[in-house]
Motif scaffolding. Structure first.
Motif, PDB file in Angstrom:
ATOM      1  N   GLU A  73       1.281   3.507  18.436  1.00 14.47           N
ATOM      2  CA  GLU A  73       1.819   3.044  17.148  1.00 14.47           C
ATOM      3  C   GLU A  73       0.731   2.343  16.319  1.00 14.47           C
ATOM      4  O   GLU A  73       0.227   1.297  16.727  1.00 14.47           O
ATOM      5  CB  GLU A  73       2.993   2.068  17.339  1.00 14.47           C
ATOM      6  CG  GLU A  73       3.580   1.645  15.988  1.00 14.47           C
ATOM      7  CD  GLU A  73       4.729   0.648  16.080  1.00 14.47           C
ATOM      8  OE1 GLU A  73       4.671  -0.262  16.907  1.00 14.47           O
ATOM      9  OE2 GLU A  73       5.676   0.784  15.282  1.00 14.47           O
TER      10      GLU A  73
ATOM     11  N   ASP B 260       5.469   3.812  11.781  1.00 14.46           N
ATOM     12  CA  ASP B 260       6.392   2.768  11.341  1.00 14.46           C
ATOM     13  C   ASP B 260       6.172   2.588   9.838  1.00 14.46           C
ATOM     14  O   ASP B 260       5.080   2.214   9.404  1.00 14.46           O
ATOM     15  CB  ASP B 260       6.049   1.488  12.133  1.00 14.46           C
ATOM     16  CG  ASP B 260       6.943   0.306  11.811  1.00 14.46           C
ATOM     17  OD1 ASP B 260       7.351   0.172  10.643  1.00 14.46           O
ATOM     18  OD2 ASP B 260       7.201  -0.506  12.725  1.00 14.46           O
TER      19      ASP B 260
ATOM     20  N   HIS C 165       4.474  -0.616   8.538  1.00  8.86           N
ATOM     21  CA  HIS C 165       3.015  -0.687   8.670  1.00  8.86           C
ATOM     22  C   HIS C 165       2.342   0.316   7.730  1.00  8.86           C
ATOM     23  O   HIS C 165       1.302   0.027   7.143  1.00  8.86           O
ATOM     24  CB  HIS C 165       2.589  -0.416  10.115  1.00  8.86           C
ATOM     25  CG  HIS C 165       3.217  -1.348  11.110  1.00  8.86           C
ATOM     26  ND1 HIS C 165       3.153  -2.718  10.981  1.00  8.86           N
ATOM     27  CD2 HIS C 165       3.939  -1.113  12.238  1.00  8.86           C
ATOM     28  CE1 HIS C 165       3.797  -3.283  11.986  1.00  8.86           C
ATOM     29  NE2 HIS C 165       4.288  -2.331  12.767  1.00  8.86           N
TER      30      HIS C 165
ATOM     31  N   HIS D  66       9.740   4.473  13.126  1.00 10.27           N
ATOM     32  CA  HIS D  66      10.408   3.209  12.801  1.00 10.27           C
ATOM     33  C   HIS D  66      10.641   3.245  11.305  1.00 10.27           C
ATOM     34  O   HIS D  66       9.694   3.254  10.518  1.00 10.27           O
ATOM     35  CB  HIS D  66       9.546   2.017  13.231  1.00 10.27           C
ATOM     36  CG  HIS D  66       9.581   1.791  14.714  1.00 10.27           C
ATOM     37  ND1 HIS D  66       8.618   1.104  15.402  1.00 10.27           N
ATOM     38  CD2 HIS D  66      10.504   2.175  15.625  1.00 10.27           C
ATOM     39  CE1 HIS D  66       8.941   1.066  16.688  1.00 10.27           C
ATOM     40  NE2 HIS D  66      10.087   1.723  16.846  1.00 10.27           N
TER      41      HIS D  66
ATOM     42  N   ARG E 208      10.843  -4.875   5.720  1.00 11.62           N
ATOM     43  CA  ARG E 208      11.212  -4.702   7.127  1.00 11.62           C
ATOM     44  C   ARG E 208      12.716  -4.898   7.355  1.00 11.62           C
ATOM     45  O   ARG E 208      13.146  -5.386   8.394  1.00 11.62           O
ATOM     46  CB  ARG E 208      10.403  -5.647   8.022  1.00 11.62           C
ATOM     47  CG  ARG E 208       9.998  -4.952   9.308  1.00 11.62           C
ATOM     48  CD  ARG E 208       9.029  -5.720  10.144  1.00 11.62           C
ATOM     49  NE  ARG E 208       8.411  -4.774  11.084  1.00 11.62           N
ATOM     50  CZ  ARG E 208       7.531  -5.067  11.998  1.00 11.62           C
ATOM     51  NH1 ARG E 208       7.135  -6.308  12.155  1.00 11.62           N
ATOM     52  NH2 ARG E 208       7.027  -4.144  12.795  1.00 11.62           N
TER      53      ARG E 208
ATOM     54  N   GLU F  98      13.848  -0.527  13.213  1.00  7.48           N
ATOM     55  CA  GLU F  98      13.183  -1.632  13.923  1.00  7.48           C
ATOM     56  C   GLU F  98      12.991  -2.722  12.863  1.00  7.48           C
ATOM     57  O   GLU F  98      11.903  -2.940  12.333  1.00  7.48           O
ATOM     58  CB  GLU F  98      11.847  -1.166  14.507  1.00  7.48           C
ATOM     59  CG  GLU F  98      11.291  -2.164  15.513  1.00  7.48           C
ATOM     60  CD  GLU F  98       9.781  -2.142  15.589  1.00  7.48           C
ATOM     61  OE1 GLU F  98       9.113  -1.931  14.569  1.00  7.48           O
ATOM     62  OE2 GLU F  98       9.269  -2.360  16.701  1.00  7.48           O
TER      63      GLU F  98
END
Ligand code: LER
Ligand code: MN
Length: 272
Positions: free
Chosen positions: A155, A187, A190, A213, A219, A248
């Motif tokens: 990841e 993700d 990120h 994710h 987030r 997530e």
């Protein structure tokens, strides 16, 4: 027909307040609830696979018809164990524990994440040397992962949490260069910080992407921030991604509200 599944993050131990974990502990209540509101599975933050709660989680997940996308060993990084550590004893200890995580993941047909566990470069080290040790430790896990039919997913994580493999393309190039059968878990949180274009990264990395994710700029659940999550989903359809979209996310304003907002988004895009 592509088949995308919806999941949320679930920790078997009391997670930090700022951890991207929607549901923490209390699995007797949380697992049936996750199923009830319409999710297909979870990403599972595990401390020790040998603990009673880890065995119980498997029983409850199976009884409720929930799958597991990825087993997350982030707690090991918190404990100071890294696959790219300069200290050989630390590398040996985490390899031993990662083997237990791989066996555990095999019991729920899940993959295992190589995220924060790769480690950050310290002052007297270099990124090249760390990544070489990380590749070497990963290579030691591969025969085990293959024996148990468990994929290891690297990841990319943003620069404020780790200083190796931040952008998606960096992680993609690392996997190509080391030539190991490793895969990618991307993700969107990120990617929004590190990538030039989320859409271009998804297309460029498509051959290695096994897990996503799927969270908004802050987030939280898709739709709660300012990213164009519909457009990202369209690109995922275009590359025929057929894994999980995992929330997530941070448990804000609380885990249940955020998870329900996620279902609203999935309903809106016809993924109910
Ligand atoms: C884990 O999947 C992740 O995204 C990292 O930021 C660790 O918290
Ligand atoms: Mn993540």
């Amino acid at each position: 027909m592509i088949k995308v599944k919806k999941s949320v993050s679930l920790s078997l131990f009391k997670a930090d307040k700022n951890a991207p974990v929607l549901f923490s502990g209390n699995i007797e209540e949380n697992i049936p609830y996750i199923k009830e509101i319409g999710y297909d599975g979870v990403d599972l933050f595990v401390l020790d696979p040998k603990e009673e709660v880890s065995r119980k989680a498997i029983t409850l997940l199976k009884a409720n018809g929930l799958g597991v996308g990825v087993v997350m060993p982030a707690a090991m990084a918190k404990a100071g164990l890294f696959l790219g550590d300069m200290d050989k004893d630390i590398r040996e200890e985490i390899i031993k524990r990662m083997k237990e995580i791989i066996v555990y993941a095999s019991q729920v047909n899940a993959m295992v994440s190589l995220g924060l566990v790769r480690g950050s470069v310290k002052r007297n080290d270099t990124a090249e040397a760390l990544l070489e040790r990380f590749a070497d430790s990963s290579e030691k896990l591969i025969p085990y992962a293959e024996k148990y039919d468990v994929k290891l997913v690297v990841e990319p994580i943003n620069r404020y949490e780790i200083n190796t493999l931040n952008a998606s393309i960096e992680a993609y190039d690392f996997i190509q260069k080391c030539g190991l059968p490793l895969y990618l878990m991307l993700d969107t949180f990120h990617m929004n910080i590190e990538d030039v274009s989320i859409e271009d990264s998804l297309i460029k990395c498509q051959a290695l992407i096994q897990h996503i994710h799927f969270v908004d700029s802050n987030r939280l659940a898709p739709g709660m921030g300012h990213m164009d999550m519909v457009k990202i989903y369209e690109v995922l359809k275009q590359i025929r991604y057929n894994g999980y979209l995992c929330l997530e996310a941070l448990a804000l304003p609380d885990g249940k509200t955020c998870a329900e907002k996620g279902i609203e988004f999935f309903n809106k895009i016809g993924l109910a």
